[in-house]
Structures are given as C-alpha cells and as structure tokens.
Design an enzyme around this catalytic site. Structure first.
Site, PDB file in Angstrom:
ATOM      1  N   GLY B  17       0.821  -1.215   0.000  1.00  0.00           N
ATOM      2  CA  GLY B  17       0.000   0.000   0.000  1.00  0.00           C
ATOM      3  C   GLY B  17       0.849   1.256   0.000  1.00  0.00           C
ATOM      4  O   GLY B  17       1.689   1.443   0.868  1.00  0.00           O
ATOM      5  N   GLY B  19      -0.504   4.364   0.149  1.00  0.00           N
ATOM      6  CA  GLY B  19      -1.312   5.483   0.651  1.00  0.00           C
ATOM      7  C   GLY B  19      -0.491   6.261   1.672  1.00  0.00           C
ATOM      8  O   GLY B  19       0.736   6.149   1.719  1.00  0.00           O
ATOM      9  N   PHE B  20      -1.151   7.049   2.500  1.00  0.00           N
ATOM     10  CA  PHE B  20      -0.404   7.864   3.460  1.00  0.00           C
ATOM     11  C   PHE B  20       0.448   7.002   4.389  1.00  0.00           C
ATOM     12  O   PHE B  20       1.599   7.314   4.665  1.00  0.00           O
ATOM     13  CB  PHE B  20      -1.356   8.730   4.282  1.00  0.00           C
ATOM     14  N   GLY B  21      -0.108   5.881   4.853  1.00  0.00           N
ATOM     15  CA  GLY B  21       0.627   5.015   5.774  1.00  0.00           C
ATOM     16  C   GLY B  21       1.862   4.417   5.136  1.00  0.00           C
ATOM     17  O   GLY B  21       2.985   4.555   5.635  1.00  0.00           O
ATOM     18  N   VAL B  85      -1.731  -7.381  -4.080  1.00  0.00           N
ATOM     19  CA  VAL B  85      -1.407  -8.496  -3.183  1.00  0.00           C
ATOM     20  C   VAL B  85      -2.698  -9.218  -2.866  1.00  0.00           C
ATOM     21  O   VAL B  85      -3.680  -8.606  -2.455  1.00  0.00           O
ATOM     22  CB  VAL B  85      -0.748  -7.970  -1.897  1.00  0.00           C
ATOM     23  N   GLU B 176     -18.298  18.443   2.430  1.00  0.00           N
ATOM     24  CA  GLU B 176     -17.567  19.051   1.317  1.00  0.00           C
ATOM     25  C   GLU B 176     -18.311  18.870  -0.002  1.00  0.00           C
ATOM     26  O   GLU B 176     -18.411  19.806  -0.806  1.00  0.00           O
ATOM     27  CB  GLU B 176     -16.154  18.456   1.231  1.00  0.00           C
ATOM     28  N   ASP B 313      -5.533   3.327   8.014  1.00  0.00           N
ATOM     29  CA  ASP B 313      -6.970   3.051   8.127  1.00  0.00           C
ATOM     30  C   ASP B 313      -7.307   1.586   8.389  1.00  0.00           C
ATOM     31  O   ASP B 313      -8.381   1.295   8.914  1.00  0.00           O
ATOM     32  CB  ASP B 313      -7.682   3.449   6.813  1.00  0.00           C
ATOM     33  N   ALA B 329      -5.616  10.996   7.623  1.00  0.00           N
ATOM     34  CA  ALA B 329      -4.263  10.987   7.092  1.00  0.00           C
ATOM     35  C   ALA B 329      -3.180  11.166   8.172  1.00  0.00           C
ATOM     36  O   ALA B 329      -2.179  10.439   8.155  1.00  0.00           O
ATOM     37  CB  ALA B 329      -4.123  12.046   6.001  1.00  0.00           C
TER      38      ALA B 329
HETATM   39  C1  LIG Z   1     -12.963  11.161   0.051  1.00  0.00           C
HETATM   40  C2  LIG Z   1     -12.033  11.134   1.223  1.00  0.00           C
HETATM   41  C3  LIG Z   1     -11.713  12.313   1.871  1.00  0.00           C
HETATM   42  C4  LIG Z   1     -10.854  12.325   2.969  1.00  0.00           C
HETATM   43  N1  LIG Z   1     -10.548  13.511   3.554  1.00  0.00           N
HETATM   44  C5  LIG Z   1      -9.652  13.538   4.561  1.00  0.00           C
HETATM   45  C6  LIG Z   1      -9.236  14.756   5.154  1.00  0.00           C
HETATM   46  O1  LIG Z   1      -9.720  15.822   4.769  1.00  0.00           O
HETATM   47  N2  LIG Z   1      -8.300  14.728   6.134  1.00  0.00           N
HETATM   48  C7  LIG Z   1      -7.759  13.564   6.574  1.00  0.00           C
HETATM   49  O2  LIG Z   1      -6.913  13.580   7.429  1.00  0.00           O
HETATM   50  N3  LIG Z   1      -8.138  12.377   6.057  1.00  0.00           N
HETATM   51  C8  LIG Z   1      -9.066  12.331   5.066  1.00  0.00           C
HETATM   52  N4  LIG Z   1      -9.430  11.133   4.508  1.00  0.00           N
HETATM   53  C9  LIG Z   1      -8.897   9.899   5.090  1.00  0.00           C
HETATM   54  C10 LIG Z   1      -7.496   9.596   4.609  1.00  0.00           C
HETATM   55  O3  LIG Z   1      -7.431   9.689   3.218  1.00  0.00           O
HETATM   56  C11 LIG Z   1      -7.118   8.216   5.090  1.00  0.00           C
HETATM   57  O4  LIG Z   1      -7.151   8.192   6.470  1.00  0.00           O
HETATM   58  C12 LIG Z   1      -5.725   7.810   4.635  1.00  0.00           C
HETATM   59  O5  LIG Z   1      -5.670   7.794   3.246  1.00  0.00           O
HETATM   60  C13 LIG Z   1      -5.351   6.457   5.189  1.00  0.00           C
HETATM   61  O6  LIG Z   1      -4.101   6.076   4.698  1.00  0.00           O
HETATM   62  P1  LIG Z   1      -3.765   4.531   4.467  1.00  0.00           P
HETATM   63  O7  LIG Z   1      -2.354   4.504   4.029  1.00  0.00           O
HETATM   64  O8  LIG Z   1      -4.186   3.751   5.619  1.00  0.00           O
HETATM   65  O9  LIG Z   1      -4.746   4.087   3.294  1.00  0.00           O
HETATM   66  P2  LIG Z   1      -4.918   4.680   1.830  1.00  0.00           P
HETATM   67  O10 LIG Z   1      -4.413   6.059   1.741  1.00  0.00           O
HETATM   68  O11 LIG Z   1      -6.324   4.419   1.445  1.00  0.00           O
HETATM   69  O12 LIG Z   1      -3.943   3.785   0.929  1.00  0.00           O
HETATM   70  C14 LIG Z   1      -4.114   2.423   0.726  1.00  0.00           C
HETATM   71  C15 LIG Z   1      -3.280   2.024  -0.469  1.00  0.00           C
HETATM   72  O13 LIG Z   1      -3.203   0.618  -0.528  1.00  0.00           O
HETATM   73  C16 LIG Z   1      -3.396   0.192  -1.858  1.00  0.00           C
HETATM   74  N5  LIG Z   1      -3.951  -1.164  -1.786  1.00  0.00           N
HETATM   75  C17 LIG Z   1      -5.104  -1.550  -1.221  1.00  0.00           C
HETATM   76  N6  LIG Z   1      -5.238  -2.876  -1.296  1.00  0.00           N
HETATM   77  C18 LIG Z   1      -4.134  -3.353  -1.910  1.00  0.00           C
HETATM   78  C19 LIG Z   1      -3.691  -4.650  -2.300  1.00  0.00           C
HETATM   79  N7  LIG Z   1      -4.406  -5.741  -2.018  1.00  0.00           N
HETATM   80  N8  LIG Z   1      -2.515  -4.760  -2.959  1.00  0.00           N
HETATM   81  C20 LIG Z   1      -1.783  -3.660  -3.254  1.00  0.00           C
HETATM   82  N9  LIG Z   1      -2.161  -2.417  -2.911  1.00  0.00           N
HETATM   83  C21 LIG Z   1      -3.322  -2.266  -2.251  1.00  0.00           C
HETATM   84  C22 LIG Z   1      -4.325   1.224  -2.448  1.00  0.00           C
HETATM   85  O14 LIG Z   1      -4.188   1.282  -3.857  1.00  0.00           O
HETATM   86  C23 LIG Z   1      -3.858   2.501  -1.766  1.00  0.00           C
HETATM   87  O15 LIG Z   1      -2.868   3.169  -2.509  1.00  0.00           O
HETATM   88  C24 LIG Z   1     -10.308  11.110   3.430  1.00  0.00           C
HETATM   89  C25 LIG Z   1     -10.632   9.914   2.773  1.00  0.00           C
HETATM   90  C26 LIG Z   1     -11.479   9.913   1.683  1.00  0.00           C
HETATM   91  C27 LIG Z   1     -11.802   8.632   0.974  1.00  0.00           C
END
Ligand SMILES: Cc1cc2nc3c(=O)[nH]c(=O)nc-3n(C[C@H](O)[C@H](O)[C@H](O)COP(=O)(O)OP(=O)(O)OC[C@H]3O[C@@H](n4cnc5c(N)ncnc54)[C@H](O)[C@@H]3O)c2cc1C
Ligand SMILES: Cc1cc2nc3c(=O)[nH]c(=O)nc-3n(C[C@H](O)[C@H](O)[C@H](O)COP(=O)(O)OP(=O)(O)OC[C@H]3O[C@@H](n4cnc5c(N)ncnc54)[C@H](O)[C@@H]3O)c2cc1C
Lengths: 444, 444
Positions: B17, B19-21, B85, B176, B313, B329
C-alpha cells in the site's frame, strides 16, 4: 413522446458538433440576430492537437478541454445541448436526437472524422487510435502498464515485447507520439525502475509513404526523420502493416516481411468521415468520397440544399489545387467563420464569394527543443522551431482558460522532465498489463 | 512459474500500500540500511482529502496524484512494484501477488479502508462512494449529466428528480460534497443553461447522528450546519436511509418516513477495512473489529507476529482514550513514521516506546470563504478558517510537484467561479443520463 426543443420565430441555426468547425461557426454567430443551437455528444470542446500529451502523461484531459456551456454562457442567443444526433430530416428541416427533434432553418454539420483501419476493424482493439479523451487515457494506460509489466517480467523475450512500441502512421500524430515515448523511455523514466533498463526500449515508427510528415516540404521532412532517429526512434518508410494479432505486428517493406513482438501498438493512420456523413448521404443524396467525407459546393453547402452546410473534417472541399483540403484545425476554423458570415449576409439579402482556405503553415513537434515549422517563406527546425511551436500553441489555446495552466505544466515538465500525469486509470485491470492487446496475462 | 522478486542478503522490508501510511513508512526508510519493496495496485499515491474537488469539477486526477515511481526514483534502496497483493504466507514470510511471491523479513500492511454500505451492497451502484480516481470521475459524470439531462427534460416532475441531489453521510466528505454542489448549482452554473434555472436545485445532506462533523466540537459543528444551510443545503440529522431504488431514496427521521425522487444519490458514509484485513485474520489469526479493521498491539504489530505491522486506516489502535483512532491521514502518516523508526532501532538492538498519536486539529471545507478549523486551543470559522484550510492543504501537498498547479487552479476557480474540469467522461453514455442510477432513460 416527441418533443421539439426549439419554437421561436427567429431564424434558427442548428450546429451539430462543437469541434473547431462548429465552435467557430457558433462564435461568429454569437452576436447575430439568429437563434443558435449547438449540439454535441460531449459537454466539452477538445483541443485535439495536444491529445498526444495526455496520451504520454504530460497534460490532463481537462487542460485541453473547454466546457461548451461555459464558452457560450454569455451568448444569450446560443443554447448548448448535450446529445448525439442520429438522424436528420431535410424535408421537415429537423435534426433528430433519439426521441427529440430540433427544427432548423439553417443546418451546419461539423461532426468531424475518425481514424480508419482500412477495413480491418478488428485491429481497433489491438492498436488503439487517438481521437477522444478516452482514447488518450487508454493509450496512457497501455504505455505505462507496459513498463510496469516489464519491471516484473523475468522472461527476457516477454520483457522485450513489453519494451517494444510500434506506432503506425508517420503523420504529425505518429511523429509526436514516437518522439514523446522516446523521451519517456530514454529520459524521464530512466531512474525510475530497478529491474529493467528503459534505455533498451525499442520504438518503431512505420510509415506507408516514402517520408514522414508528407504535408511539409521534403527537406524539412528529412530533418524531422534525422531528429527522430537521433532521439532513438527506428523509422521505417514505404512500410505497410499487413497483420496485427496476438501482440505480433507484421509489416512489409518492398518484398521484405517482418514480424515483431510488441505489447503496445498504437494507431495514427487513416481518416474516415464520422457517421453523420452516411446519414447526410442517405437523406440528401450528397456524394461522399472514399473516406466517407461529404463533397461540398464552393460555398460549403451540399448539392440541392442551400441551407445545409458541412464544415471541417467531415467535408471534402476540392476547389483549390484539385486536392481535398487537409483535415486540420485551421481549415475547420476558417470554414466555420465563413459560414457564420454567409448566413448573416444571406439574411440581409447579400451574396458571398466561394470559400477560400488561407494556408498559414505547418508545424510538428518532435521532442524537447525539437520541432519543425514550415511557413513556406520561412522554415525553422530545432530549438527555434520548438519555441515557435510553443508560442503558436499557447496562442491557439487563448480561448481556453487553461492556457496558463498548460504553460505552467510545460515549463515544469521541461525543467524536471517529469510526467506528472502518468496515471494508469480507467479500466479495472490497472494492475497487470493483462488485457493489453487483449491477450492473456503477460507474466505467466 | 513462481518467481521470487527479492533475493538479497539485506533486511527486506515489504510494504503493501502506497497510501499515506505506506508512503510515509517508505519515506522514512529511504536512507536506512534495509531493502524496501513498496507494492501498490495503483501506480500513484492519491491525496484523498481533495478527491471531492475532482468529483465536483475543480481539479483533475493528476493534480492530486503523485506517481510512486517518481517519488522513490532517487531512493536506490527502494523498489516500487505495481501489483495487487492477494495473499500472505507468514510462515514462509512471503507476500503473494498472483503468480509472484515477494519474501520479507518485516511486513507492513497499509492497504487502507473503503466505504461500507452496511450490508446493502446493491446500493453501491445506485449511490456511489468516493475513494478512487475512478469513483471521482463517476461522481462528476453523474452530477454534470444530471444538469444536462434536466436542460433537455420537459416533464417537470422528472426535471425535479434530476435537480435533486442527495448526499448520505455528514462527515467531512459529505459536507464538502454538499457545499461544492451548492456552489455549482447556485453560482457556477447559474448562467450556463437556457431551459432550467439551476437555482431550483435541491441538495439534501442526510446525517445519521445528531450533528454533522461529529469529530469537531459541537459549537463548530453548529456553525458548519448554519453555513451549509445558508449556502442552500437542506440538512437532516438523526436520519437513517432505509431504502434506495429506482431513483427513490427513502429515509427515516424518528417515526417520519420520507421518500424523495433523486437521480443523483452520493454515498459518504461507513468504513470497511480493505480486503487485506480478512487475509491477515485468516493467515495470522489477528482479531478484526466490526468494520474489518485489524486490532493492533501498542507497537502496531499484530499479536504473535513481531515482524508484521498494520498502519493507517486498516488498523484499529485503541490505546488512547479507549476509542479507535480516527481514519485520517495524520494517523496514517505518524504510524508510518513510527514503524520506520522502530524497524531501524530494532536492527540496532534497541527497543521503542508504544505508538502515540499526536492530534493537531480538524478541518473541514464548506464552501468558498467558508471553512471550520478546530485546533482545540484555537477555533476558527468563516473566511479565516478558509484561508487556514488553504494554507494547510498547500503545505500537505508540499511533496507533490503539483502544489503550485493546484494553487493556481484554486485561484483561478476563486476568481472566475468556473469549474474547468467539469468533463463528462469515462463511460460510453456520456450523452444521456441514461444509466444514472441504472434505470431506463430519463427523457422518454
Ligand atoms: C474522500 C475522502 C476524503 C478524505 N478527507 C480527509 C481529510 O480531509 N483529512 C484527513 O486527514 N483524512 C481524510 N481522509 C482519510 C485519509 O485519506 C485516510 O485516512 C488515509 O488515506 C489512510 O491512509 P492509508 O495509508 O491507511 O490508506 P490509503 O491512503 O487508502 O492507501 C491504501 C493504499 O493501498 C493500496 N492497496 C489496497 N489494497 C491493496 C492490495 N491488495 N494490494 C496492493 N495495494 C493495495 C491502495 O491502492 C492505496 O494506494 C479522506 C478519505 C477519503 C476517501
Ligand atoms: C490526435 C490528433 C492530433 C491533431 N493534431 C493537429 C494539429 O497539430 N494541427 C491541426 O491543425 N490539426 C490537428 N488535428 C486535426 C484537427 O483536430 C481537426 O482537423 C479538427 O478537429 C477538425 O474539426 P471538426 O470541427 O471538423 O471536427 P472535430 O474537432 O473532430 O469535432 C467534431 C465534434 O462533433 C461531435 N460529434 C460527432 N458526431 C456527433 C453526433 N452524431 N452528434 C453530436 N455531436 C457529434 C464530436 O463530439 C466533436 O466534438 C489533429 C487531430 C487529432 C485526432
């Protein structure tokens, strides 16, 4: 229920298509004492000359689009309708969109042209062309997916096929695509991969005729060829594609037949008038040429119908030097302006001279710092031509509120050589190049 | 054939992943003496907080995306792999992507969460949510198609349904979206249509709890509610959606049941851990909460596996004030940084303190000149909060080379109130709102 969307005593002008031809007709009617209805199946005008930059990851679709509704927001005599015209009724003077009809006094058909696969319509899926935003996103998906799949591929032969790009057609679009992919492979992506060396990428440009960019002078065409080759593109002229299947493209140069494995085959050849050409022919009896373009009269009307005009790519206008005018934006724009003025003159009882196309020049972009400009009296190549190309395109984008944005992105791209818009999006299978060219998964 | 993509003596960190994490974990490992493999099914990191601006026509997808390969181009210890994955093998210490395996010494799972339809999965098609670029394009398509179809609709009842937007969920995304659609209907599009008056648009925001933006303080939440109402949004709290079908959304407030016809229903509620949560549970026995999030230990590992971490998340971390940390995030980023440091300490034989989330504040955008900021010690509303929101987001985009571009577009949007990115793209039926909510053509 059939609904008539126009009922007004004013002279009703209906324009089908908001491309360069339709847009310029409508713009030049915005202050006229007529009611204008502009119908397009898309809600935006698309600046097609920069579409290849979307396909190769430099710009976003919205950067080269202009919402039609916003363009005509202040033209109160103009209504924009989103809809696909599927028929016309010249006797009742109506345009038909599904279950709706739009009556007209004067009709302008400006629905443009598409690619032609010369009858091999099954090649479409295997070698996509570039005409719409969706086409560009699909090309982008295939190009960037190929590098991604190569990075994971351990079989050298399959890897080679993934790093082989074949572009069919040596006109401006083919040349621009080949140049942009070369810069991508040999410059932008160079440091980005760990398992592949992107400089091993092979880029083939296949051209049917004996030189690329046949619309410019032979000496400039030669300069373009050399520049492309310096960039790393393998150029094959006098070459005809004879088969595309299973990620193998077969082509013939003289008697020599070559088959090469490539996962990314891109189509930049052929012209075919859009479907409205056929409709027009059926309903009005207008003659179409072999490419399905309607043969127009000297004033851009069609034979027997003084109130139906065809402008832009869909028309075949052959009154200057005997050959049809080329399918380029300036022709469509000038024709649009001509028809708009003719309509206004007619309403005042005046007549108009036949249409005359004023050719200003031809440009082609090859790569960073590298372009070709042919203005007849002035020929430029290399860096100067490139600057000229930039200025001209910035000027053309003048009616787009995205102009500054595009310039900004070009500047950024120039400095960083990055391609920020290289997203693989759209289809579910953004992960694997699985359906690239519609065959089974690459990485077995 | 099974191919191992890693074979190196160095300590292997695999991150699933980007994403932010995952991104922040990898960034903080970029200079460490480990080999990092970052796997994502998309080739870009997505700045989800601005996704609603894509859905409502202000920004383009590429503006809020950062190609993962470009981010790590210079981090030579890091390889990026595009792939989904689908399984892990904790005994063999391997991650499985289709027919490929990637061995790890330390694994970080950061695959995030999705929406939840609370078991009503058939609502997904009828009321799409917002998580991916494709989701945003689809929302944009539905929103702008609804206005287009209304312009052509002559039946007043159908027109009303086309001009009714229902947003389910009063968290930041719902607020929003509602605010942005209100500005669109009541300001941006006002002059653009000829047959409809977009100020007749009805925008409903349905919230299950007793106030919107439950994560900020009640007084600010009240300010937000009043601001939204001033913008023209109809707010219903304590309201539960009981049914969605055939473009009718039914909801219950207390004993009162209302059914309203709407062609555009948007979903902004519910959280469901991504599929990897289930895989983890099956393979490691880790406990998941009701939303499918893996319950982590104080150091973000999972029970029994010192070398498997869950960040962002997908994790449920409940050691501060008993409640799970929110899915935002900053939590994901701080957890990523924490784990990256922990791994390096561990390799040096040192131990780490438990993770502690440092909450800085909450923000929400309502509309132009209108936002809410809750930093605990400082509360801002209106214009000041809006400026603060802008600065914070520009700062957050600092690692995106699109920062200036976004600022430029915001400024432009602010001045012109235009939405340049309001393209209807993607699906074949960009013309009619035919399949909006999957029913038959509207305009019969
Ligand atoms: C519409 C929206 C608005 C938001 N607004 C805000 C805000 O204003 N402020 C704030 O703080 N937070 C906000 N958030 C929440 C924030 O985006 C999340 O908390 C944050 O993205 C979590 O990070 P993460 O790394 O856990 O997951 P994510 O950022 O969701 O990243 C997960 C990643 O894993 C990848 N992935 C998933 N499954 C697999 C797999 N099986 N194999 C390979 N890759 C995979 C995905 O492609 C993705 O890139 C918002 C979320 C959304 C959906
Ligand atoms: C990739 C590419 C690159 C190009 N590069 C250049 C260049 O560098 N320089 C140059 O001068 N020219 C270039 N051209 C050619 C130029 O774009 C065309 O000549 C020009 O667009 C023709 O204008 P038009 O109005 O005839 O058609 P188009 O611009 O194609 O517009 C046709 C419009 O009609 C609409 N339409 C079609 N059918 C229907 C229907 N049934 N109902 C409703 N609406 C319909 C379409 O949605 C479209 O908006 C390029 C073309 C392409 C595809």
């Amino acid at each position: 229920m059939v609904v008539a969307l126009n009922n007004n005593a004013q002279h009703q002008v209906v324009i089908i298509g908001g491309g360069f031809g339709g847009l310029y007709t409508a713009k030049h009617l915005a202050k006229a004492n007529v009611k204008v209805t502009l119908i397009d199946k898309r809600n935006f005008h698309l600046f097609q000359p920069l579409l290849y930059q979307v396909a190769t990851g430099t710009l976003s679709p919205a950067d080269i689009s202009s919402p039609l509704r916003a363009v005509f927001s202040k033209s109160k005599n103009t209504q924009v309708l989103l809809g696909e015209v599927n028929d016309i009724d010249p006797k009742a003077q109506q345009v038909i969109m599904g279950d709706k009809v739009v009556p007209y006094d004067t009709l302008i058909v400006a629905t443009g042209a598409n690619h032609s696969y010369f009858g091999k319509d099954n090649w479409k899926e295997l070698a996509p062309g570039l005409k719409t935003v969706e086409d560009a996103i699909e090309m982008r998906r295939r190009i960037f997916s190929a590098f991604e799949a190569a990075e994971k591929e351990t079989d050298p032969e399959k890897r080679r096929a993934l790093l082989t790009f074949v572009i069919v057609g040596g006109g401006p679009t083919g040349v621009e695509l080949a140049g942009a992919i070369a810069e991508l492979a040999y410059k932008t992506l160079k440091e980005d991969f760990r398992n592949i060396d992107t400089s091993e990428t092979k880029i083939l440009l296949l051209q049917g005729g004996d030189r690329i960019l046949p619309h410019i002078s032979p000496d400039l065409s030669q300069v373009a060829a050399v520049s492309l080759q310096k960039l790393g593109v393998i150029l094959q002229t006098n070459t005809r594609v004879t088969n595309i299947e299973n990620n193998i493209v077969t082509f013939k140069q003289g008697d020599e037949v070559t088959a090469i494995a490539s996962k990314t085959i891109l189509w930049a050849a052929g012209v075919q008038g859009s479907a409205m050409g056929k409709v027009l022919a059926e309903r009005t009896g207008v003659e179409c040429d072999r490419s399905g373009r309607a043969i127009v009269e000297p004033d851009l009307t069609i034979k027997g119908y003084k109130n139906i005009f065809v402008v832009g790519d869909l028309g075949n206008f052959s009154y200057q030097d005997g050959k049809p005018l080329p399918g380029v934006a300036p022709v469509a724009k000038q024709q649009g302006e001509y028809v708009a003025k003719l309509i206004q003159k007619r309403l005042q009882g005046q007549t108009s001279r036949p249409f005359h196309y004023n050719h200003v020049g031809s440009l082609a972009m090859i790569g960073q710092n590298l372009a070709i400009v042919d203005l007849g009296f002035l020929k430029l190549t290399g860096f100067l031509a490139w600057v000229f190309w930039l200025i001209v395109h910035i000027y053309f984008l003048i009616e787009f509120d995205t102009k500054l944005l595009v310039v900004f992105q070009w500047a950024w791209n120039y400095i960083t050589r990055n391609r920020r818009s290289r997203l693989i999006t759209g289809k579910e299978d953004y992960v694997e190049a699985k359906t690239v060219n519609n065959i089974t998964q690459i990485a077995n």
